[in-house]
Structures are given as structure tokens and as C-alpha cells.
Design a protein around this motif. Structure first.
Motif, PDB file in Angstrom:
ATOM      1  N   ALA A 462       0.828  -1.207   0.000  1.00 34.24           N
ATOM      2  CA  ALA A 462       0.000   0.000   0.000  1.00 34.24           C
ATOM      3  C   ALA A 462       0.861   1.254   0.000  1.00 34.24           C
ATOM      4  O   ALA A 462       0.537   2.245  -0.665  1.00 34.24           O
ATOM      5  CB  ALA A 462      -0.935  -0.014   1.205  1.00 34.24           C
ATOM      6  N   ASP A 484      -6.172  -1.170   3.572  1.00 34.91           N
ATOM      7  CA  ASP A 484      -4.764  -0.972   3.295  1.00 34.91           C
ATOM      8  C   ASP A 484      -4.554  -0.116   2.055  1.00 34.91           C
ATOM      9  O   ASP A 484      -3.462  -0.046   1.540  1.00 34.91           O
ATOM     10  CB  ASP A 484      -4.069  -2.326   3.100  1.00 34.91           C
ATOM     11  CG  ASP A 484      -3.935  -3.068   4.401  1.00 34.91           C
ATOM     12  OD1 ASP A 484      -3.291  -2.533   5.319  1.00 34.91           O
ATOM     13  OD2 ASP A 484      -4.468  -4.183   4.532  1.00 34.91           O
ATOM     14  N   GLY A 485      -5.561   0.491   1.532  1.00 36.92           N
ATOM     15  CA  GLY A 485      -5.413   1.388   0.390  1.00 36.92           C
ATOM     16  C   GLY A 485      -6.175   0.955  -0.806  1.00 36.92           C
ATOM     17  O   GLY A 485      -6.042   1.544  -1.830  1.00 36.92           O
TER      18      GLY A 485
END
Length: 485
Positions: A462, A484-485
């Protein structure tokens, strides 16, 4: 036909994206304005051939992208990036339709099949392979060279898509997961720069590309290691389904002392009762062992000899073969079909659990399960010193398990709850020994990368994603989890 010559890296300077701005002539958006400006083709919803162009190889995945682009040059890809940014769309790459995961809403689907170059350097033992090249084409080129690439079981899958997703190869016990063979990647990033990513130029990005495909740009070509293997032996052994437990146990015992040059895949399969299946096999169930050995026929036959004494052998198709015929070992379907799939890694598979798994397959068969495949690991796959410079790394588990329900042509796609019931007997059997994390190339539709990588690895990916593609222009078929993105 290979892409036009501008497909080579252009150097470190950022490409001036404003120089390819498409405008919005006659009120059309940037995506619609791509038509007529590409060396390749673009299809929009409603165009002739739209349904075929958007289709995944797994017909159970119903994709509805904003457009499908078949680029023929890096210039085309740059124009796609501009259009995607102007219209607020994402870009997802599927060279041949394998690995598709969801509806692709709000995305441009890019097919890189025109990037079909192949150069084999026999002396240097490496190959340069375009992003659209399938394994069958590359392996045929290697015939007679005495060299092999770390290919999987299906020759229709693209070399790039497979390697960039980790890849459990026929040769992984011998040489590690397939993604470790990537030497360099040519990648068009979100700024329009065609970058050559290698250990020397960007080791962190190369680490990520060795297993986490699709997050960081459009890959146009790979350079990969080749390995000396002048002799290959293997093929399929078919047994009655009732012999599965003893066959699987014996095969597992063989691998305890076998050299890493031997790989086995163990399976149970329910053959459909259709004309395309040979009459001898039609409508029947079988246990099978598929084998590949890097070495002589005599040595390979000696290793497999115990399998001939523990159960009736319905068919023995083992033989010496050239690398171009590797796909014939498993004989997997090479035409699209609707398939529901499931996979797990297994930390331990003792005789009782093995027997339970065979029984679970029989139970799940009534709900539509077609195939169960067990891939024993070991060798360099489990060596923690191998693959540290790739996100796919190594696997501490003893087996990879894959199961599939192949739906008859025209059959309705089951609802998610019904799909879960097909695989529930397998889930129940593996309580305590099955772990969800697997090689990314084994991920099923709808699974993100948390099913392949540990939390610390996801955080590292990420962080790199935020650096390389902060706008999230590139959308992987199996993305990072949202947190996590």
C-alpha cells in the motif's frame, strides 16, 4: 502483430501527458474521443462485438467495463491513461481474460494481446516476452533449445499475467515460485513513463511486481530467466475414483524422498456425460496423478513405479516430451467456461484428513463440484532464503488445494450463498489445517490480496502504491483490501 516501435522504454523523463490531451469534440467525453485516435481498437457498450470483447475467460464473471481497448502501441496506452484520468475512470489489464474478478464498473479494460514479441537468448538463458504472449506460444519457441521457463499447467494463460501473479509452476519445487524468474519488467506508469524495472533500477517496485500484478501500471514486456532441462518426462496416470486415498497417500510418500525435479499434482474429477469426452471416460469419476520430471524417462519411471502397484491403472500417459507439449500433461480446458472456484493452503494433511477430503469431494459432487486438485509443495517453494526479493516469497504450507465447479453451457450462475454450499464440505474438513492465504494466481473471483499476503506485506504494498500511483488509476483484478489502500 507486435506493437509499434515506440514500445521501448523512453528514459527517466516524465512523459508530457498534456501533449496527448484528447479534448471533448462535439460534446463527447475523453473516452468516446479515443475512437479513431488509436493504432488499435476501442469498443464501447452497444458496439458490435462488445459482449465478446468484455468477456472474462471464466464466464461466471460478468464484466461491465466502461470500454474495452485493444492497444497496439505504447502511444495507445498513454492515450488511454489520459482518457481515464479526464473521465475519472480506472484502468484494469487482462491480457487474455484470465484472473478476472468483478464487474469492472467505472474502469477501462485493456487487452494487451497485440504485445506479442518473443526473443529467446539461448546462450544467456533468458527470454524477452510481450505482455500478450500465452505460455503455449513461448514454450513452442523453446522446443529444441534444452531450456524451460517456469510455466504452469495451462498453455492458454499469458506469461505476463501468470508470472506477475506469483505462479505455482510445474518446476517450482525445483526453482521456486514462478515470479522469482522475472529479471526485468517494462511498465507504463501513471505519469506515462515507460519504465524498465529491474533489481538495479527499482528493487522495491520489482519486489512488488513479482506477485502483486495490476496495481502499479500496464506491463508491456518481461525479461525472464530460462533454465537448462534437456530431458523431460511425465504425463497423466488415471485410477478408479475409489482408489483416491491410497493413490494420494502413495504419491505423497514418493515426494518425501524424491528430488525437487519431480512435481506431482493429485486430483479427483467428475467427467461430464457429453460427446466431447471420450466414451471410455464419459460420465465417470477418476483419481489422477499428473507428473513432470526434469530428467530421463528411466529415472522418472523408477520414481513413479510405486503408483503402478497400489491400484489398477486405467491409463498411463507418461512419456518423454518436449517443453512445447507441457500443456498436454494436465490437459486443462483451453476454451472459456463458467467456473466457480475455491482454493486453500494446507499446513498438514495426515491420512485421516486426506480420507476426509476425499469423502468431502464425494459429498460436494452432489452439489455440483467437478474437480479437486492437490498440489504437494516442498523443495525450493518452502525455502525462506529463496524469493526474498519478490512479494510472493515462499510458502510454509505442504499443499495447495484447488476445487472447481464447472457449469454446463447455458446453466444459470448460482447465487453466492449457493456457491458457498458447494465448497462447504471441503471447508469443514480442513478446519484447523487449512489457511486462506495462497499464491495470488490461485485467488478466486472477488478475493483481494489479503487472501494471499500477510498484513505487514499488504502495508508495504500500500505504501508503494501511494508513491507510484497515488490517484489509484490502475485497478488490479485482485486489489489491496480497502483498509490498506
Amino acid at each position: 502483430m507486435s506493437p509499434t516501435p515506440d514500445a521501448r522504454p523512453t528514459g527517466p523523463a516524465a512523459f508530457d501527458l498534456s501533449g496527448t490531451a484528447l479534448g471533448r469534440a462535439d460534446g463527447r467525453n475523453a473516452l468516446a474521443a479515443l475512437s479513431g485516435r488509436l493504432d488499435g481498437d476501442i469498443l464501447l457498450p452497444g458496439d458490435a462485438g462488445w459482449d465478446d470483447a468484455r468477456a472474462a475467460w471464466n464466464l461466471a464473471v460478468d464484466q461491465h467495463p466502461a470500454a474495452v481497448v485493444l492497444p497496439r502501441s505504447v502511444r495507445d496506452l498513454r492515450r488511454v491513461i489520459v482518457a481515464a484520468r479526464e473521465d475519472g475512470l480506472g484502468v484494469t489489464v487482462q491480457p487474455r481474460g484470465h484472473g478476472a474478478s468483478d464487474s469492472l464498473s467505472g474502469r477501462i479494460l485493456v487487452r494487451t494481446t497485440a504485445f506479442d514479441e518473443i526473443t529467446v537468448n539461448v546462450v544467456g538463458r533468458y527470454a524477452r516476452v510481450g505482455a500478450g504472449v500465452p505460455w503455449g506460444t513461448l514454450l513452442n519457441r523453446l522446443d529444441g533449445s534444452g531450456l524451460v521457463a517456469l510455466a504452469g499447467s495451462n498453455p492458454d494463460v499469458s506469461v505476463a499475467g501468470y508470472l506477475l501473479s506469483g505462479g505455482h509452476s510445474w518446476f517450482s519445487r525445483w526453482k521456486g515460485l514462478a515470479s522469482h524468474s522475472i529479471r526485468a519488467v517494462e511498465l507504463l506508469d501513471a505519469t506515462g513513463v515507460l519504465r524498465r524495472v529491474s533489481r538495479d533500477t527499482d528493487p522495491e517496485l520489482l519486489w512488488a511486481l513479482r506477485g502483486a500484478a495490476g496495481l502499479f501500471g500496464v506491463v508491456t514486456a518481461l525479461e525472464i530467466d530460462l533454465f537448462s532441462a534437456p530431458d523431460l518426462f511425465g504425463g497423466k496416470l488415471l485410477f478408479p475414483a475409489e482408489s483416491a486415498e491410497v493413490v494420494f497417500g502413495t504419491a505423497s510418500d514418493i515426494l518425501l524422498d524424491a528430488p525437487p525435479e519431480l512435481s506431482l499434482m493429485l486430483g479427483l474429477i467428475n467427467m461430464p456425460d457429453i460427446e466431447q469426452v471420450p466414451e471410455l471416460l464419459r460420465g465417470r469419476s477418476f483419481a489422477q496423478v499428473d507428473a513432470v520430471f526434469v530428467g530421463s524417462a528411466e529415472a522418472g519411471e523408477a520414481l513413479l513405479a510405486p503408483l503402478h502397484t497400489i491400484a489398477p491403472v486405467i491409463a498411463d500417459l507418461t512419456r518423454p516430451f518436449p517443453i512445447g507439449q507441457l500443456g498436454e500433461v494436465s490437459g486443462e480446458p483451453q476454451e472459456p467456461s463458467a467456473t466457480l472456484d475455491w482454493s486453500r493452503s494446507v499446513t498438514d494433511l495426515d491420512p485421516a484428513t486426506m480420507a476426509g477430503l476425499v469423502a468431502a469431494f464425494r459429498t460436494a459432487s452432489y452439489a455440483g463440484l467437478t474437480l479437486l486438485q492437490l498440489r504437494p509443495l516442498g523443495g525450493l517453494i518452502g525455502d525462506p532464503t529463496v524469493g526474498q526479493d519478490g512479494v510472493a516469497g515462499h510458502l510454509d504450507t505442504t499443499y495447495l488445494l484447488f476445487a472447481a465447479a464447472i457449469l454446463p453451457p447455458g446453466a444459470p450462475i448460482p447465487a453466492p450463498a449457493d456457491r458457498h454450499l458447494i465448497f462447504q464440505p471441503l471447508e469443514d474438513t480442513l478446519q484447523g489445517v487449512g489457511v486462506p492465504r495462497t499464491v495470488p494466481s490461485f485467488l478466486a473471483a472477488g478475493q483481494d490480496l489479503s487472501f494471499a499476503f500477510a498484513p505487514d506485506v499488504l502495508k508495504r504494498l500500500a505504501a508503494l502504491k501511494r508513491t507510484v500511483d497515488p490517484e489509484n488509476l490502475f485497478r488490479s483484478n485482485h486489489p489491496l483490501p480497502e483498509e490498506d489502500g
